[in-house]
Enzyme design. Sequence first.
Site, PDB file in Angstrom:
ATOM      1  N   ASN A  19       0.904  -1.151   0.000  1.00 17.13           N
ATOM      2  CA  ASN A  19       0.000   0.000   0.000  1.00 17.13           C
ATOM      3  C   ASN A  19       0.945   1.203   0.000  1.00 17.13           C
ATOM      4  O   ASN A  19       1.603   1.473   1.011  1.00 17.13           O
ATOM      5  CB  ASN A  19      -0.850  -0.045   1.260  1.00 17.13           C
ATOM      6  CG  ASN A  19      -2.048   0.870   1.256  1.00 17.13           C
ATOM      7  OD1 ASN A  19      -2.706   0.980   2.287  1.00 17.13           O
ATOM      8  ND2 ASN A  19      -2.376   1.533   0.170  1.00 17.13           N
ATOM      9  N   ASN A  36      -6.305  10.712  -0.147  1.00 18.89           N
ATOM     10  CA  ASN A  36      -6.449   9.658  -1.138  1.00 18.89           C
ATOM     11  C   ASN A  36      -5.862  10.109  -2.473  1.00 18.89           C
ATOM     12  O   ASN A  36      -5.676  11.306  -2.715  1.00 18.89           O
ATOM     13  CB  ASN A  36      -7.925   9.303  -1.328  1.00 18.89           C
ATOM     14  CG  ASN A  36      -8.548   8.676  -0.108  1.00 18.89           C
ATOM     15  OD1 ASN A  36      -7.949   7.804   0.517  1.00 18.89           O
ATOM     16  ND2 ASN A  36      -9.744   9.118   0.250  1.00 18.89           N
ATOM     17  N   CYS A  65      -5.639   5.703   7.850  1.00 16.25           N
ATOM     18  CA  CYS A  65      -5.015   4.700   6.993  1.00 16.25           C
ATOM     19  C   CYS A  65      -4.048   3.898   7.855  1.00 16.25           C
ATOM     20  O   CYS A  65      -3.024   4.424   8.299  1.00 16.25           O
ATOM     21  CB  CYS A  65      -4.284   5.366   5.827  1.00 16.25           C
ATOM     22  SG  CYS A  65      -3.417   4.206   4.760  1.00 16.25           S
ATOM     23  N   ASN A 107      -2.033   1.234   7.188  1.00 14.54           N
ATOM     24  CA  ASN A 107      -0.701   1.063   6.622  1.00 14.54           C
ATOM     25  C   ASN A 107       0.029   2.397   6.590  1.00 14.54           C
ATOM     26  O   ASN A 107       1.234   2.479   6.825  1.00 14.54           O
ATOM     27  CB  ASN A 107      -0.787   0.491   5.210  1.00 14.54           C
ATOM     28  CG  ASN A 107      -1.262  -0.948   5.194  1.00 14.54           C
ATOM     29  OD1 ASN A 107      -0.886  -1.753   6.033  1.00 14.54           O
ATOM     30  ND2 ASN A 107      -2.114  -1.277   4.237  1.00 14.54           N
ATOM     31  N   GLU A 123     -10.660   0.506  -2.401  1.00 17.63           N
ATOM     32  CA  GLU A 123     -10.671   1.658  -1.502  1.00 17.63           C
ATOM     33  C   GLU A 123     -11.365   2.841  -2.164  1.00 17.63           C
ATOM     34  O   GLU A 123     -11.102   3.153  -3.335  1.00 17.63           O
ATOM     35  CB  GLU A 123      -9.251   2.060  -1.124  1.00 17.63           C
ATOM     36  CG  GLU A 123      -8.546   1.070  -0.219  1.00 17.63           C
ATOM     37  CD  GLU A 123      -7.335   1.688   0.443  1.00 17.63           C
ATOM     38  OE1 GLU A 123      -7.490   2.751   1.087  1.00 17.63           O
ATOM     39  OE2 GLU A 123      -6.234   1.126   0.311  1.00 17.63           O
ATOM     40  N   ARG A 124     -12.225   3.501  -1.418  1.00 21.10           N
ATOM     41  CA  ARG A 124     -12.878   4.700  -1.937  1.00 21.10           C
ATOM     42  C   ARG A 124     -11.811   5.754  -2.254  1.00 21.10           C
ATOM     43  O   ARG A 124     -10.843   5.931  -1.522  1.00 21.10           O
ATOM     44  CB  ARG A 124     -13.877   5.254  -0.919  1.00 21.10           C
ATOM     45  CG  ARG A 124     -13.253   5.664   0.391  1.00 21.10           C
ATOM     46  CD  ARG A 124     -14.214   6.358   1.326  1.00 21.10           C
ATOM     47  NE  ARG A 124     -13.496   6.764   2.525  1.00 21.10           N
ATOM     48  CZ  ARG A 124     -13.952   7.606   3.431  1.00 21.10           C
ATOM     49  NH1 ARG A 124     -15.154   8.140   3.305  1.00 21.10           N
ATOM     50  NH2 ARG A 124     -13.240   7.924   4.489  1.00 21.10           N
ATOM     51  N   CYS A 166      -4.737  -2.703   2.610  1.00 18.76           N
ATOM     52  CA  CYS A 166      -5.458  -1.640   3.310  1.00 18.76           C
ATOM     53  C   CYS A 166      -5.457  -2.007   4.785  1.00 18.76           C
ATOM     54  O   CYS A 166      -6.032  -3.039   5.167  1.00 18.76           O
ATOM     55  CB  CYS A 166      -6.889  -1.502   2.779  1.00 18.76           C
ATOM     56  SG  CYS A 166      -7.907  -0.321   3.699  1.00 18.76           S
ATOM     57  N   GLY A 167      -4.809  -1.193   5.617  1.00 19.05           N
ATOM     58  CA  GLY A 167      -4.674  -1.535   7.024  1.00 19.05           C
ATOM     59  C   GLY A 167      -5.984  -1.515   7.781  1.00 19.05           C
ATOM     60  O   GLY A 167      -6.318  -2.470   8.491  1.00 19.05           O
ATOM     61  N   THR A 168      -6.752  -0.425   7.628  1.00 18.00           N
ATOM     62  CA  THR A 168      -8.056  -0.396   8.290  1.00 18.00           C
ATOM     63  C   THR A 168      -8.962  -1.469   7.709  1.00 18.00           C
ATOM     64  O   THR A 168      -9.799  -2.041   8.420  1.00 18.00           O
ATOM     65  CB  THR A 168      -8.720   0.988   8.152  1.00 18.00           C
ATOM     66  OG1 THR A 168      -8.775   1.361   6.774  1.00 18.00           O
ATOM     67  CG2 THR A 168      -7.965   2.042   8.946  1.00 18.00           C
TER      68      THR A 168
END
Length: 310
Positions: A17, A81, A90, A92, A234-235, A243-245
């Site tokens: 990421n 983003n 985020c 990561n 991811e949006r 994606c960490g979350t």
Amino acid sequence: MTTPATLAVTKGHGTQNDFVLLDDRTGTLELDADLVRALADRRAGVGGDGVIRVVRSADLPEGAAVLAADPAAEWFMDYRNADGSLAQMCGNGVRVFVRFLEHLGLADLSDGARLAIGTRAGVRYVTRVVEGYAVDMGVWHLPGGEAARTAGHDALVSAAGLVGERPALSVDMGNPHTVVALASDAELDALDLTRAPAVTPVPPEGTNVELVVPLGEEATPDGVVGHVRMRVHERGVGETRSCGTGACAAALAVATWAGSGAPSVWRVDVPGGTVTVTMLDGDRVELAGPAELVAHGEVDVAALVRGATL
């Protein structure tokens, strides 16, 4: 604030990421959406899933709440983003942000210290671990409440390459997630995530969509560990390598579906590697994984923006 003629940049990633990192400790850089998009452009720019700026919490309006919560949160992760939009959090990115702070000499976690970081989702605490860094990601919750927990879902998702609409569970990690369980690796591999999955009802602020395959549990010397495989759209970005979350949301959703006997530790495989998610007391969750800085350079801002508009 100003935009300089040249801009020092660093490229980093956490399980692929990837981010463009900027040192703005003086709080003088005008980081608008156009500059973010140009920096994140993979052909005309540096390229990344997002742009992360190092700035003091005191220099941002959002920093007031952070400093009220913990005055030690001197540094704020200003994350954007790739499309230029603001992002709350985020997972990561926080690890890479702290790695960058250490590189700049603005933090030192070598003695086991815990570092407070400001984000738009609140204060996050980071420590160094064998895998790289561990981040206390804060409190999570199910927007659908107990009704969603009991039913196992509160949304429907359809995606290119996936047959029919699938039930999904919304998870709030400070940013929105919608998690869908798939039956096999074959279903996961067949997905076309070049297009955003459709979510019903439509989330008002958009959502990250995680498609996950539960892979069961395994015994380790430290106890039973759950295992899932995941892809994510991811949006504001598109499909990313990690994606960490999203990894946290995926583990939490699968644990919710599994019920009270579910493990508290989960290994989450993403296309860019593996992270570890640990459920903590008080509905908090920790994310651990690597963070790498791979390049440092200088960008000609005029050429960057000119290339992005061609």
